[in-house]
Design a protein around this motif. Sequence first.
Motif, mmCIF file in Angstrom:
data_model
loop_
_atom_site.group_PDB
_atom_site.id
_atom_site.type_symbol
_atom_site.label_atom_id
_atom_site.label_comp_id
_atom_site.label_asym_id
_atom_site.label_seq_id
_atom_site.Cartn_x
_atom_site.Cartn_y
_atom_site.Cartn_z
ATOM 1 N N LYS A 117 -0.482 3.344 -10.090
ATOM 2 C CA LYS A 117 -0.551 4.756 -9.701
ATOM 3 C C LYS A 117 -2.003 5.186 -9.848
ATOM 4 O O LYS A 117 -2.493 5.378 -10.964
ATOM 5 C CB LYS A 117 0.346 5.616 -10.589
ATOM 6 C CG LYS A 117 1.834 5.465 -10.337
ATOM 7 C CD LYS A 117 2.586 6.412 -11.258
ATOM 8 C CE LYS A 117 4.086 6.244 -11.122
ATOM 9 N NZ LYS A 117 4.590 6.763 -9.856
ATOM 10 N N ASN A 118 -2.685 5.314 -8.735
ATOM 11 C CA ASN A 118 -4.076 5.726 -8.788
ATOM 12 C C ASN A 118 -4.191 7.194 -9.191
ATOM 13 O O ASN A 118 -3.246 7.977 -9.046
ATOM 14 C CB ASN A 118 -4.744 5.497 -7.424
ATOM 15 C CG ASN A 118 -4.991 4.019 -7.185
ATOM 16 O OD1 ASN A 118 -5.915 3.438 -7.724
ATOM 17 N ND2 ASN A 118 -4.134 3.399 -6.374
ATOM 18 N N ALA A 119 -5.330 7.551 -9.730
ATOM 19 C CA ALA A 119 -5.564 8.920 -10.179
ATOM 20 C C ALA A 119 -5.283 9.910 -9.056
ATOM 21 O O ALA A 119 -5.655 9.690 -7.900
ATOM 22 C CB ALA A 119 -7.003 9.073 -10.661
ATOM 23 N N VAL A 120 -4.579 10.970 -9.378
ATOM 24 C CA VAL A 120 -4.290 12.107 -8.496
ATOM 25 C C VAL A 120 -3.282 11.784 -7.391
ATOM 26 O O VAL A 120 -2.348 12.550 -7.152
ATOM 27 C CB VAL A 120 -5.586 12.689 -7.874
ATOM 28 C CG1 VAL A 120 -5.254 13.883 -6.983
ATOM 29 C CG2 VAL A 120 -6.566 13.086 -8.967
ATOM 30 N N ASP A 121 -3.427 10.616 -6.724
ATOM 31 C CA ASP A 121 -2.591 10.375 -5.541
ATOM 32 C C ASP A 121 -1.582 9.251 -5.724
ATOM 33 O O ASP A 121 -1.038 8.741 -4.752
ATOM 34 C CB ASP A 121 -3.465 10.088 -4.316
ATOM 35 C CG ASP A 121 -4.366 8.869 -4.520
ATOM 36 O OD1 ASP A 121 -4.296 8.251 -5.601
ATOM 37 O OD2 ASP A 121 -5.131 8.547 -3.594
ATOM 38 N N GLY A 122 -1.297 8.842 -6.969
ATOM 39 C CA GLY A 122 -0.294 7.811 -7.201
ATOM 40 C C GLY A 122 1.105 8.359 -6.997
ATOM 41 O O GLY A 122 1.539 9.273 -7.700
ATOM 42 N N GLU A 123 1.845 7.832 -6.020
ATOM 43 C CA GLU A 123 3.159 8.368 -5.681
ATOM 44 C C GLU A 123 4.209 8.022 -6.736
ATOM 45 O O GLU A 123 4.039 7.122 -7.548
ATOM 46 C CB GLU A 123 3.608 7.832 -4.314
ATOM 47 C CG GLU A 123 2.812 8.395 -3.132
ATOM 48 C CD GLU A 123 3.084 9.872 -2.896
ATOM 49 O OE1 GLU A 123 4.123 10.370 -3.394
ATOM 50 O OE2 GLU A 123 2.281 10.512 -2.213
ATOM 51 N N VAL A 146 10.168 -1.355 -1.950
ATOM 52 C CA VAL A 146 8.996 -1.220 -2.830
ATOM 53 C C VAL A 146 8.165 0.007 -2.482
ATOM 54 O O VAL A 146 7.051 0.159 -2.961
ATOM 55 C CB VAL A 146 8.116 -2.494 -2.762
ATOM 56 C CG1 VAL A 146 8.887 -3.695 -3.277
ATOM 57 C CG2 VAL A 146 7.621 -2.762 -1.351
ATOM 58 N N SER A 147 8.710 0.882 -1.662
ATOM 59 C CA SER A 147 7.979 2.075 -1.244
ATOM 60 C C SER A 147 8.430 3.281 -2.042
ATOM 61 O O SER A 147 9.352 3.204 -2.864
ATOM 62 C CB SER A 147 8.214 2.342 0.255
ATOM 63 O OG SER A 147 9.530 2.810 0.469
ATOM 64 N N ALA A 148 7.782 4.413 -1.805
ATOM 65 C CA ALA A 148 8.177 5.652 -2.476
ATOM 66 C C ALA A 148 9.560 6.119 -2.010
ATOM 67 O O ALA A 148 10.219 6.897 -2.691
ATOM 68 C CB ALA A 148 7.137 6.745 -2.212
ATOM 69 N N ASP A 149 9.994 5.633 -0.836
ATOM 70 C CA ASP A 149 11.321 5.976 -0.304
ATOM 71 C C ASP A 149 12.243 4.776 -0.500
ATOM 72 O O ASP A 149 12.545 4.033 0.443
ATOM 73 C CB ASP A 149 11.223 6.354 1.175
ATOM 74 C CG ASP A 149 10.293 7.537 1.404
ATOM 75 O OD1 ASP A 149 10.368 8.498 0.626
ATOM 76 O OD2 ASP A 149 9.485 7.493 2.361
ATOM 77 N N TYR A 191 0.818 -1.212 0.000
ATOM 78 C CA TYR A 191 0.000 0.000 0.000
ATOM 79 C C TYR A 191 0.855 1.268 0.000
ATOM 80 O O TYR A 191 2.036 1.246 0.353
ATOM 81 C CB TYR A 191 -0.919 0.008 1.230
ATOM 82 C CG TYR A 191 -1.884 -1.155 1.246
ATOM 83 C CD1 TYR A 191 -3.114 -1.086 0.606
ATOM 84 C CD2 TYR A 191 -1.545 -2.346 1.878
ATOM 85 C CE1 TYR A 191 -3.992 -2.160 0.605
ATOM 86 C CE2 TYR A 191 -2.405 -3.433 1.883
ATOM 87 C CZ TYR A 191 -3.633 -3.334 1.241
ATOM 88 O OH TYR A 191 -4.476 -4.411 1.232
ATOM 89 N N GLU A 192 0.227 2.375 -0.398
ATOM 90 C CA GLU A 192 0.871 3.680 -0.301
ATOM 91 C C GLU A 192 1.018 4.053 1.179
ATOM 92 O O GLU A 192 0.609 3.315 2.063
ATOM 93 C CB GLU A 192 0.030 4.740 -1.039
ATOM 94 C CG GLU A 192 -0.139 4.494 -2.533
ATOM 95 C CD GLU A 192 1.077 4.896 -3.353
ATOM 96 O OE1 GLU A 192 2.159 5.124 -2.763
ATOM 97 O OE2 GLU A 192 0.952 4.965 -4.580
ATOM 98 N N LYS A 193 1.587 5.223 1.430
ATOM 99 C CA LYS A 193 1.836 5.642 2.810
ATOM 100 C C LYS A 193 0.558 5.774 3.626
ATOM 101 O O LYS A 193 0.593 5.710 4.854
ATOM 102 C CB LYS A 193 2.599 6.969 2.815
ATOM 103 C CG LYS A 193 4.015 6.855 2.247
ATOM 104 C CD LYS A 193 4.701 8.208 2.212
ATOM 105 C CE LYS A 193 6.096 8.104 1.626
ATOM 106 N NZ LYS A 193 6.791 9.415 1.567
ATOM 107 N N ASP A 194 -0.590 5.935 2.931
ATOM 108 C CA ASP A 194 -1.846 6.072 3.667
ATOM 109 C C ASP A 194 -2.351 4.744 4.214
ATOM 110 O O ASP A 194 -3.306 4.698 4.991
ATOM 111 C CB ASP A 194 -2.919 6.724 2.790
ATOM 112 C CG ASP A 194 -3.272 5.903 1.548
ATOM 113 O OD1 ASP A 194 -2.856 4.729 1.453
ATOM 114 O OD2 ASP A 194 -3.976 6.431 0.669
ATOM 115 N N GLY A 195 -1.710 3.643 3.810
ATOM 116 C CA GLY A 195 -2.070 2.338 4.334
ATOM 117 C C GLY A 195 -3.344 1.736 3.768
ATOM 118 O O GLY A 195 -3.764 0.651 4.196
ATOM 119 N N LYS A 196 -3.967 2.381 2.799
ATOM 120 C CA LYS A 196 -5.214 1.853 2.235
ATOM 121 C C LYS A 196 -5.245 1.862 0.706
ATOM 122 O O LYS A 196 -6.020 1.117 0.104
ATOM 123 C CB LYS A 196 -6.409 2.637 2.771
ATOM 124 C CG LYS A 196 -6.370 4.130 2.476
ATOM 125 C CD LYS A 196 -7.567 4.853 3.096
ATOM 126 C CE LYS A 196 -7.535 6.350 2.787
ATOM 127 N NZ LYS A 196 -8.680 7.064 3.410
#
Length: 266
Positions: free
Chosen positions: A97-103, A171-174, A46-51
């Motif tokens: 990468k989801n719309a708008v919020d894909g990191e 596998v994260s954005a960092d 998951y992204e940093k938001d966990g969902k």
Amino acid sequence: MLIDAKQQYDSQGFCVMPQRLSDAMLAQVRESISEISGMTRPEVVYEKDGKTVRALHGCHRFDDVCADLVRLPLFVELAESILGEEVYVYQFKVNIKNAVDGERWPWHQDYAFWSIEDGMPADRAMNIAINLDDVYDWNGPLQVLAGTHLLGLIPSPDHGATSGGDWRDHVSADLTYTVGDQEVEELGKRHELHRLTGPAGTISAFHPNIVHSSARNTSSDRRTILYITYNAVSNSPRHAHRPHFLVDPITTAVRKLDQPLALTPA
């Protein structure tokens, strides 16, 4: 056809195939990926938001459609042509990468992870990328610096890190191992930037040492790319410790599937 693709791959570090996944095969793959994205299992990241789902890993190990995909003759023959021997599936992943919020994915070289973390002896592996959505300049396409695969691993302080950390950092954005912005700026003066855009079903391939990244998706459209990494059978990792869905321990050569309707001209 494979000769032309290999020549471009060898010189530029990437190639775009003149075929694409057929609409029928693409629909099957997208349905499987949608179902897996809704599952609760360690392969779903998951992204940093966990969902918000960021990526899926190792789907070929438990999903029949994905298992068939890695056996398509075009993919296996291209990998064998480039690597010069039989190959197996080293990694399978889907980056969403989801719309708008894909990191974003920072600038990096894949082989840094495979060498340091898994003990892959040489960069005798290759990635195949399949656009599962339409990919264009504004929704976070894969972008590569042509020819940087010929530089080998670019030195970085990160490369002195001890392997064995949390695999989620890979596998994260960092990301754990990256190519710094200043180095990328210098590379950009000598190596042409290419964005691997194209409609859903577009197929490309790229070298594990090519410097690449993808920007954040700020558009209103989702961007999903499926990646299959093939490794030469003789080049299996020496000390892979990461989860099996990240580094497949089965190094048996892939056997091609008879699936003539899976592809169509691009």
